[in-house]
Design an enzyme around this catalytic site. Structure first.
Site, PDB file in Angstrom:
ATOM      1  N   GLY A  46      -5.568   1.696  -3.086  1.00  0.00           N
ATOM      2  CA  GLY A  46      -4.343   2.092  -2.382  1.00  0.00           C
ATOM      3  C   GLY A  46      -4.066   3.577  -2.292  1.00  0.00           C
ATOM      4  CD  GLU A 100      -1.322   2.858  -9.388  1.00  0.00           C
ATOM      5  OE1 GLU A 100      -1.633   2.730  -8.181  1.00  0.00           O
ATOM      6  OE2 GLU A 100      -1.319   1.901 -10.177  1.00  0.00           O
ATOM      7  CG  ASP A 101      -1.076   2.408  -4.261  1.00  0.00           C
ATOM      8  OD1 ASP A 101      -0.931   2.279  -5.504  1.00  0.00           O
ATOM      9  OD2 ASP A 101      -1.506   1.490  -3.542  1.00  0.00           O
ATOM     10  CG  ASP A 104       5.674  -3.999  -8.438  1.00  0.00           C
ATOM     11  OD1 ASP A 104       6.704  -4.216  -9.069  1.00  0.00           O
ATOM     12  OD2 ASP A 104       5.260  -4.804  -7.583  1.00  0.00           O
ATOM     13  N   GLY A 106       4.206  -1.432 -13.445  1.00  0.00           N
ATOM     14  CA  GLY A 106       3.652  -0.390 -14.316  1.00  0.00           C
ATOM     15  C   GLY A 106       2.531  -0.915 -15.200  1.00  0.00           C
ATOM     16  CB  THR A 108      -1.864  -0.778 -12.502  1.00  0.00           C
ATOM     17  OG1 THR A 108      -1.647  -2.039 -11.885  1.00  0.00           O
ATOM     18  CG2 THR A 108      -3.214  -0.227 -12.114  1.00  0.00           C
ATOM     19  NE  ARG A 166      -6.941  -1.167   1.433  1.00  0.00           N
ATOM     20  CZ  ARG A 166      -6.397  -1.446   0.250  1.00  0.00           C
ATOM     21  NH1 ARG A 166      -5.423  -0.722  -0.213  1.00  0.00           N
ATOM     22  NH2 ARG A 166      -6.826  -2.464  -0.468  1.00  0.00           N
TER      23      ARG A 166
HETATM   24  P1  5GP Z   1       1.796  -2.656 -10.991  1.00  0.00           P
HETATM   25  O1  5GP Z   1       0.689  -2.825 -11.975  1.00  0.00           O
HETATM   26  O2  5GP Z   1       2.586  -1.372 -11.184  1.00  0.00           O
HETATM   27  O3  5GP Z   1       2.706  -3.863 -10.978  1.00  0.00           O
HETATM   28  O4  5GP Z   1       1.181  -2.638  -9.556  1.00  0.00           O
HETATM   29  C1  5GP Z   1       0.437  -1.575  -9.128  1.00  0.00           C
HETATM   30  C2  5GP Z   1      -0.448  -1.906  -7.966  1.00  0.00           C
HETATM   31  O5  5GP Z   1       0.002  -3.069  -7.260  1.00  0.00           O
HETATM   32  C3  5GP Z   1      -0.413  -0.805  -6.944  1.00  0.00           C
HETATM   33  O6  5GP Z   1      -1.423   0.140  -7.208  1.00  0.00           O
HETATM   34  C4  5GP Z   1      -0.649  -1.540  -5.646  1.00  0.00           C
HETATM   35  O7  5GP Z   1      -2.028  -1.697  -5.414  1.00  0.00           O
HETATM   36  C5  5GP Z   1      -0.041  -2.901  -5.874  1.00  0.00           C
HETATM   37  N1  5GP Z   1       1.329  -2.969  -5.338  1.00  0.00           N
HETATM   38  C6  5GP Z   1       2.495  -3.002  -6.022  1.00  0.00           C
HETATM   39  N2  5GP Z   1       3.549  -3.073  -5.197  1.00  0.00           N
HETATM   40  C7  5GP Z   1       3.034  -3.063  -3.941  1.00  0.00           C
HETATM   41  C8  5GP Z   1       3.622  -3.074  -2.631  1.00  0.00           C
HETATM   42  O8  5GP Z   1       4.847  -3.122  -2.409  1.00  0.00           O
HETATM   43  N3  5GP Z   1       2.737  -3.027  -1.585  1.00  0.00           N
HETATM   44  C9  5GP Z   1       1.389  -2.994  -1.742  1.00  0.00           C
HETATM   45  N4  5GP Z   1       0.649  -2.962  -0.643  1.00  0.00           N
HETATM   46  N5  5GP Z   1       0.810  -2.967  -2.955  1.00  0.00           N
HETATM   47  C10 5GP Z   1       1.627  -3.000  -4.037  1.00  0.00           C
END
Ligand code: 5GP
Length: 177
Positions: A46, A100-101, A104, A106, A108, A166
């Site tokens: 991302g 990170e992109d 959400d 956290g 990851t 993307r």
């Molecule tokens: P986390 O581990 O913080 O819950 O999620 C991180 C990863 O989930 C991000 O790097 C991304 O790839 C994906 N992600 C989380 N929220 C979104 C969203 O709203 N849209 C997209 N396309 N990917 C998301």
């Protein structure tokens, strides 16, 4: 088309100018914090567009690495993070920023920071283009945040829906109609 597939409404959130201006600010901040240079680690897939734009706004010496992880299926997190591509270079003794992109839950970021900390970087910070504070469950702090957003799923500027969209130049939010 996307609206038909997901049953959600597609709403513009940040256009190309919003993104360019904010990425420039982040680049300036990073350049002033690390005048001696910095290693950027983009989290694939991302972040690839954000990293490409961000490094062109950084004026100090910069090295670029990528790390691949997988944690999402469709619009839902699976909660399990795994590395799909590791770094090619050594980060010991380097000032590192993990890029990170979007953060959400956290999960990851927490997972990757634990993996990277044992490789002895001199410092390790986090930069994310987007952050969803109401979803955060992580232990680490975010050092550079482009925009805080609500919990709805977003696509574009590197962010996908099941591998697609993307390439959209702006960021769009999928909301309940
Ligand atoms: P986390 O581990 O913080 O819950 O999620 C991180 C990863 O989930 C991000 O790097 C991304 O790839 C994906 N992600 C989380 N929220 C979104 C969203 O709203 N849209 C997209 N396309 N990917 C998301």
């Amino acid at each position: 088309m996307i609206e038909e597939i997901t049953g959600k409404k597609l709403v513009p959130l940040f256009d190309e100018k919003d993104l360019k201006d904010r990425v420039k600010d982040l680049g300036e901040q990073i350049s002033s914090d690390f005048p001696e240079g910095v290693t950027i680690i983009g989290v694939l897939k991302g972040s690839f567009i954000f990293v490409a734009d961000l490094v062109r706004e950084i004026t100090c010496p910069v090295q670029v690495e990528f790390i691949g992880v997988s944690s999402y299926e469709g619009t839902e997190t699976t909660g399990h993070v795994r590395i799909t591509n590791d770094l090619t270079g050594d980060i010991a003794g380097k000032d590192v920023i993990l890029v990170e992109d979007i953060v959400d839950t956290g999960n990851t970021i927490d997972y990757l920071l634990n993996v990277l900390e044992v490789r002895s970087p001199s410092s390790l910070r986090i930069c994310t283009l987007l952050s969803k504070p109401e979803c955060h469950q992580m232990q680490h702090q975010l050092d550079y945040v482009g925009f805080q957003i609500t919990k709805e799923f977003v696509i574009g500027y590197g962010l996908d829906l099941e591998g697609r969209y993307r390439q959209l130049p702006s960021i769009m939010q999928l909301i309940d109609p």
